[in-house]
Design a protein around this motif. Sequence first.
Motif, PDB file in Angstrom:
ATOM      1  N   ASN A 202      -0.143  -5.727  -3.515  1.00 15.95           N
ATOM      2  CA  ASN A 202       0.623  -4.712  -2.789  1.00 15.95           C
ATOM      3  C   ASN A 202       0.933  -3.604  -3.800  1.00 15.95           C
ATOM      4  N   PRO A 203      -0.014  -2.691  -4.043  1.00 15.70           N
ATOM      5  CA  PRO A 203       0.115  -1.738  -5.146  1.00 15.70           C
ATOM      6  C   PRO A 203       1.035  -0.566  -4.844  1.00 15.70           C
ATOM      7  N   ASP A 204       2.261  -0.895  -4.491  1.00 17.34           N
ATOM      8  CA  ASP A 204       3.293   0.091  -4.180  1.00 17.34           C
ATOM      9  C   ASP A 204       4.257   0.119  -5.351  1.00 17.34           C
ATOM     10  N   ALA A 205       4.199   1.161  -6.153  1.00 23.35           N
ATOM     11  CA  ALA A 205       4.987   1.217  -7.385  1.00 23.35           C
ATOM     12  C   ALA A 205       6.487   1.116  -7.121  1.00 23.35           C
ATOM     13  N   GLY A 206       6.954   1.755  -6.059  1.00 21.52           N
ATOM     14  CA  GLY A 206       8.376   1.697  -5.746  1.00 21.52           C
ATOM     15  C   GLY A 206       8.830   0.292  -5.403  1.00 21.52           C
ATOM     16  N   TYR A 207       8.034  -0.389  -4.611  1.00 25.07           N
ATOM     17  CA  TYR A 207       8.333  -1.782  -4.247  1.00 25.07           C
ATOM     18  C   TYR A 207       8.341  -2.677  -5.484  1.00 25.07           C
ATOM     19  N   LEU A 208       7.325  -2.544  -6.312  1.00 15.21           N
ATOM     20  CA  LEU A 208       7.241  -3.382  -7.507  1.00 15.21           C
ATOM     21  C   LEU A 208       8.378  -3.084  -8.472  1.00 15.21           C
ATOM     22  N   ALA A 209       8.738  -1.817  -8.603  1.00 16.23           N
ATOM     23  CA  ALA A 209       9.849  -1.465  -9.482  1.00 16.23           C
ATOM     24  C   ALA A 209      11.146  -2.092  -8.982  1.00 16.23           C
ATOM     25  N   SER A 210      11.343  -2.133  -7.663  1.00 16.61           N
ATOM     26  CA  SER A 210      12.574  -2.708  -7.124  1.00 16.61           C
ATOM     27  C   SER A 210      12.669  -4.202  -7.424  1.00 16.61           C
ATOM     28  N   LEU A 211      11.532  -4.883  -7.491  1.00 16.54           N
ATOM     29  CA  LEU A 211      11.520  -6.299  -7.853  1.00 16.54           C
ATOM     30  C   LEU A 211      11.797  -6.487  -9.347  1.00 16.54           C
ATOM     31  N   ALA A 212      11.141  -5.670 -10.160  1.00 17.07           N
ATOM     32  CA  ALA A 212      11.342  -5.763 -11.607  1.00 17.07           C
ATOM     33  C   ALA A 212      12.768  -5.414 -11.993  1.00 17.07           C
ATOM     34  N   GLU A 213      13.364  -4.467 -11.304  1.00 15.50           N
ATOM     35  CA  GLU A 213      14.740  -4.079 -11.604  1.00 15.50           C
ATOM     36  C   GLU A 213      15.727  -5.209 -11.334  1.00 15.50           C
ATOM     37  N   ARG A 214      15.354  -6.131 -10.457  1.00 12.38           N
ATOM     38  CA  ARG A 214      16.185  -7.313 -10.219  1.00 12.38           C
ATOM     39  C   ARG A 214      16.033  -8.337 -11.339  1.00 12.38           C
ATOM     40  N   GLY A 215      15.006  -8.167 -12.174  1.00 11.72           N
ATOM     41  CA  GLY A 215      14.783  -9.078 -13.289  1.00 11.72           C
ATOM     42  C   GLY A 215      13.580  -9.969 -13.158  1.00 11.72           C
ATOM     43  N   ALA A 216      12.872  -9.927 -12.016  1.00 12.78           N
ATOM     44  CA  ALA A 216      11.717 -10.789 -11.813  1.00 12.78           C
ATOM     45  C   ALA A 216      10.548 -10.344 -12.683  1.00 12.78           C
ATOM     46  N   TYR A 217       9.696 -11.300 -13.028  1.00  9.88           N
ATOM     47  CA  TYR A 217       8.450 -10.995 -13.717  1.00  9.88           C
ATOM     48  C   TYR A 217       7.353 -10.759 -12.679  1.00  9.88           C
ATOM     49  N   LEU A 218       6.549  -9.729 -12.895  1.00 13.68           N
ATOM     50  CA  LEU A 218       5.483  -9.353 -11.977  1.00 13.68           C
ATOM     51  C   LEU A 218       4.147  -9.760 -12.586  1.00 13.68           C
ATOM     52  N   ALA A 219       3.475 -10.727 -11.979  1.00 11.45           N
ATOM     53  CA  ALA A 219       2.184 -11.193 -12.482  1.00 11.45           C
ATOM     54  C   ALA A 219       1.068 -10.399 -11.816  1.00 11.45           C
ATOM     55  N   PHE A 220       0.441  -9.528 -12.582  1.00 15.98           N
ATOM     56  CA  PHE A 220      -0.712  -8.756 -12.107  1.00 15.98           C
ATOM     57  C   PHE A 220      -1.961  -9.587 -12.381  1.00 15.98           C
ATOM     58  N   ASP A 221      -2.521 -10.180 -11.339  1.00 17.70           N
ATOM     59  CA  ASP A 221      -3.651 -11.094 -11.521  1.00 17.70           C
ATOM     60  C   ASP A 221      -4.906 -10.619 -10.798  1.00 17.70           C
ATOM     61  N   ARG A 222      -4.972  -9.327 -10.511  1.00 14.43           N
ATOM     62  CA  ARG A 222      -6.097  -8.773  -9.761  1.00 14.43           C
ATOM     63  C   ARG A 222      -7.154  -8.064 -10.604  1.00 14.43           C
ATOM     64  N   PRO A 223      -6.925  -7.723 -11.886  1.00  7.69           N
ATOM     65  CA  PRO A 223      -7.939  -6.979 -12.642  1.00  7.69           C
ATOM     66  C   PRO A 223      -9.308  -7.664 -12.613  1.00  7.69           C
ATOM     67  N   GLY A 224     -10.330  -6.859 -12.412  1.00  6.01           N
ATOM     68  CA  GLY A 224     -11.697  -7.365 -12.419  1.00  6.01           C
ATOM     69  C   GLY A 224     -12.207  -7.839 -11.080  1.00  6.01           C
ATOM     70  N   ARG A 225     -11.313  -8.145 -10.152  1.00  3.41           N
ATOM     71  CA  ARG A 225     -11.747  -8.587  -8.816  1.00  3.41           C
ATOM     72  C   ARG A 225     -11.707  -7.364  -7.894  1.00  3.41           C
ATOM     73  N   ILE A 226     -12.745  -6.564  -8.043  1.00  4.63           N
ATOM     74  CA  ILE A 226     -12.796  -5.227  -7.457  1.00  4.63           C
ATOM     75  C   ILE A 226     -12.801  -5.260  -5.932  1.00  4.63           C
ATOM     76  N   LYS A 227     -13.205  -6.383  -5.353  1.00  9.64           N
ATOM     77  CA  LYS A 227     -13.237  -6.465  -3.885  1.00  9.64           C
ATOM     78  C   LYS A 227     -11.841  -6.296  -3.289  1.00  9.64           C
ATOM     79  N   TYR A 228     -10.812  -6.532  -4.092  1.00  9.35           N
ATOM     80  CA  TYR A 228      -9.437  -6.349  -3.616  1.00  9.35           C
ATOM     81  C   TYR A 228      -8.879  -4.965  -3.941  1.00  9.35           C
ATOM     82  N   GLY A 229      -9.661  -4.153  -4.648  1.00  5.62           N
ATOM     83  CA  GLY A 229      -9.199  -2.827  -5.034  1.00  5.62           C
ATOM     84  C   GLY A 229      -9.587  -2.530  -6.471  1.00  5.62           C
TER      85      GLY A 229
END
Length: 316
Positions: free
Chosen positions: A209-236
Motif C-alpha cells: 500500500n504505497p501511500d506515504a501518508g498512511y505509512l508515515a502515520s503508522l511509523a509515527e505511532r512507533g511501528a516498524y514498517l517491513a518493506f518486502d516488495r523490492p524486486g518483485r516487479i509484478k506488484y509494482g
Amino acid sequence: MTVRTVLGDVEEIGVTYAHEHFFMTGDWPVRNEPDYRLDSLDAAVAEVTAAQRLGLSAVVEMTPLGFGRSPSLMKALAERTGLHVIAVTGFHKSTYYSDAHWLRRYSPDEIAELLVAEIELGMDEYGLVGPLVRRSPARAGGIKIATSYHAFGRGVERLIGAVAAAALRTGVPVVTHCDKGTMGHELLDALSSDGVEADRVVLGHIDHNPDAGYLASLAERGAYLAFDRPGRIKYGPDSEIVALVAELAGRGLGHRLLFGMDLARRSYWPGLGGGPGLTYLLERFVPRLEAEGLGEAAKAALIANPRAAFALRPER
C-alpha cells in the motif's frame, strides 16, 4: 539487547532481511501448489551464501504454524552457513486453517501457552499439528499474526489476545502479515488494547500500500514498517519503494524501516530456475537507494533497526 535465533540468543545480528521464507515442506492448507514447496537445504544454502558475499548476516524466517515450517532445516542452514536465523511461531490468515483446527477450539490462554513453549522451550518439528510434540532445541524469536484484506478475518481478534499475552511474557516482537498493506492501524489498536506497544510490532507487506501518508502515520505511532516488495516487479516498480523510503526518511522516520524480499516461491530462487533471488536487495536495490542519497536510511533499515525491532524485551 539480545535477539533469539535458532542457534541461541545473540547480541549482534548485522545486515538483516526482515521477511524471508526458506522452508515450507508440507502442503499449504489452501494453495497446494508445487511452486510454494521449499524443501531443499542445498538450494537454501546456495541462496544464502551468494547473499552473504554481499554482506547478509541474518534473516527472519516468517513461515508460521501449519505451513511446513521446519526447525531442523532452519537450524541446519544456520550451522552450515553461519547465518543468524530468527524463526517465528504463530499463524497465517485464518482462511488457511480448517474449522477443525485447534485454534478454533482452544481458549486464548491455552493458545498463549503453546506459543510461549515454542519461544522458551523450542519449536515443534510437527508445527503443533499434534497429537505428539517433537520439541526442537531451536526456539522462535517472534510471533506472527495475519489479517485479511481490509478485515481481521474470522477468529483473528481472539487470536490477537493470545499472541499479545505470549509476546508480553516472552519479550519477542509481534510480526504481521498485512494483506495488501491494509489493517495496519487496526492491528496496532487491537494489540495496544492487550498491552503490546506499537514499537514491538513489525508490519509486514505494508509497502503493498504505497501511500506515504498512511505509512508515515503508522511509523509515527512507533511501528516498524517491513518493506518486502523490492524486486518483485509484478506488484509494482522499485521506484515506488525508493520514493517511499525518501519520503519517510525526509520526515525523520527512517529509524522505523526494515527491508526484506519475501521469496516464498521456488520461482523466485535462481538456483531453482527463477528470480530475482536473495542477492537482489543488496546488489540492486540498496545501491539504487545510495545513488538517491539514501544510503544512511538503507544502512539503518538493514542493521540498527532490525536489531532493535527483534530484540527481546521481557515483561517487567
